[in-house]
Design a protein around this motif. Sequence first.
Motif, short mmCIF file in Angstrom:
data_model
loop_
_atom_site.label_atom_id
_atom_site.label_comp_id
_atom_site.label_asym_id
_atom_site.label_seq_id
_atom_site.Cartn_x
_atom_site.Cartn_y
_atom_site.Cartn_z
N ASN A 36 74.22 15.00 114.55
CA ASN A 36 75.23 15.62 113.52
C ASN A 36 76.32 16.41 114.20
OD1 ASN A 36 73.82 14.19 111.47
ND2 ASN A 36 72.31 15.93 111.51
N GLU A 37 76.25 17.72 113.95
CA GLU A 37 77.05 18.50 114.46
C GLU A 37 76.47 19.79 115.34
OE1 GLU A 37 79.34 20.30 111.34
OE2 GLU A 37 80.83 18.75 111.37
N MET A 84 82.08 24.67 124.97
CA MET A 84 83.01 25.82 124.51
C MET A 84 82.75 26.35 123.20
SD MET A 84 85.22 25.57 126.97
CE MET A 84 86.68 26.54 126.33
N CYS A 85 82.00 27.36 123.17
CA CYS A 85 81.51 28.03 121.77
C CYS A 85 81.70 29.54 121.91
CB CYS A 85 80.39 27.49 121.68
SG CYS A 85 79.09 27.65 123.31
N VAL A 86 81.36 30.08 120.79
CA VAL A 86 81.52 31.30 120.33
C VAL A 86 80.05 31.99 120.62
CG1 VAL A 86 81.79 33.26 118.62
CG2 VAL A 86 83.41 31.08 118.80
N GLY A 87 79.84 33.37 120.94
CA GLY A 87 78.32 33.81 120.99
C GLY A 87 77.70 33.43 122.40
N CYS A 88 78.43 33.33 123.35
CA CYS A 88 77.67 32.87 124.82
C CYS A 88 77.70 33.91 125.75
CB CYS A 88 78.49 31.66 125.43
SG CYS A 88 77.66 30.70 126.53
N LEU A 111 70.58 25.93 125.67
CA LEU A 111 71.54 26.41 124.72
C LEU A 111 71.66 25.47 123.73
CD1 LEU A 111 73.55 28.82 124.62
CD2 LEU A 111 75.37 27.15 125.67
N VAL A 112 71.78 25.82 122.42
CA VAL A 112 72.25 24.93 121.44
C VAL A 112 73.43 25.38 120.84
CG1 VAL A 112 70.65 26.35 119.59
CG2 VAL A 112 71.32 23.87 119.21
N SER A 113 74.34 24.39 120.41
CA SER A 113 75.65 24.66 119.94
C SER A 113 75.60 24.11 118.35
CB SER A 113 76.78 24.13 120.63
OG SER A 113 78.04 24.33 120.03
N ASN A 114 75.71 25.08 117.34
CA ASN A 114 76.04 24.52 115.97
C ASN A 114 77.35 24.72 115.38
OD1 ASN A 114 73.14 23.85 115.23
ND2 ASN A 114 72.79 25.74 116.15
N GLN A 115 77.72 24.04 114.52
CA GLN A 115 79.01 24.16 113.90
C GLN A 115 78.97 25.18 112.67
OE1 GLN A 115 82.21 23.19 114.67
NE2 GLN A 115 81.57 22.17 116.68
N ILE A 116 79.64 26.17 112.61
CA ILE A 116 79.25 27.02 111.49
C ILE A 116 80.89 27.68 111.24
CG2 ILE A 116 78.67 29.40 110.99
CD1 ILE A 116 76.22 29.12 112.82
N ASP A 117 81.25 27.06 109.95
CA ASP A 117 82.64 27.34 109.51
C ASP A 117 83.70 27.03 110.34
OD1 ASP A 117 81.58 28.85 107.41
OD2 ASP A 117 81.49 30.70 108.38
N GLY A 118 83.34 25.69 110.89
CA GLY A 118 84.27 24.88 111.89
C GLY A 118 84.27 25.49 113.15
N TYR A 119 83.47 26.25 113.77
CA TYR A 119 83.64 26.89 115.09
C TYR A 119 82.24 26.52 115.56
CZ TYR A 119 87.73 29.38 113.74
OH TYR A 119 89.12 29.84 113.21
N PRO A 120 82.15 26.20 116.88
CA PRO A 120 80.69 25.90 117.71
C PRO A 120 80.35 27.38 118.08
CG PRO A 120 82.75 25.50 119.02
CD PRO A 120 83.28 25.84 117.90
#
Length: 283
Positions: free
Chosen positions: A71-72, A91-95, A111-120
């Motif tokens: 999924n995302e 390329m994500c926020v909160g790293c 590390l896990v990257s989730n799409q939240i409000d269009g941002y990883p």
Amino acid sequence: MKISSILLHPQFLLVFTVTILHRVSRDSVLALCELSVRDHNKLYNYSLTSPLPKFPHGILSEDGFYKVAANETVLLFQLCSTMIFNHDPPMCVGCKDCGGPSRCGMGCSALVSNQIDGYPVCTTLGRPSSMLVDVLDKKSPHTGIIVKMSNNGPERNCSLSVTVICNSNGVQGPQTFETVGFCDYTTQLKHPSGCAKIISSHGKGLGWFGTFMVIIICLFGAYFLAGTIYRYFFLHIDGIDAIPNLEFWASLPHRVQSSFMSLVRRFRGPSHAYRSSYSPVNF
């Protein structure tokens, strides 16, 4: 410049200290990726970082990381080490707790990257120092192992469990993953490093009788040693006479032989030389 001044230079000392700490940290992590399990008469040894003919770095991914997406959500991890991204970095926020924006993903092992409000948005799942290795099935230790890593974050505690199935034919990377709870993930891969080196032990040890005999021999040895020391230093008896109860031990072989011959005569009956004088005589 003298060698002594170079060795005492603050910059040199700093580099030397950092190098030593890095080596100690690396060796401690490698030790966490080893496991030995005994099952009956077999010893199963796992060493995830030991080089193999086709995999010189053991279970470590040649790319510097394993990746699986659904999924995302994107799951990134490396076993027995931190991740290295020579290409396709996250390329994500909160790293910030896993390398920061410029080295995202290179400060942790999962590390896990989730799409939240269009941002990883990235969440650290594990670090090399937190790795725990255990067998997949205690009844069948040869099937594989489980590597679990965790991270205690400021907001939540997260973890990743990777099942490594024994597959001597090659590697099959992770295909899917599952979410267990709010921030706990599980996935699976197949690798030759998940196969144990089995050492067979045909013997079953001394057993109770062997242990009993060893105890008896040790007690006799302690008795002889203590008795000899006492007679030599306190009674001032020199030479072979210092052995306690020497007369008894010297006559012991003859006593054993006499007892053995007595038992033999008892079971075989009287010999021809000791037959009664009243035996019948043929005229």
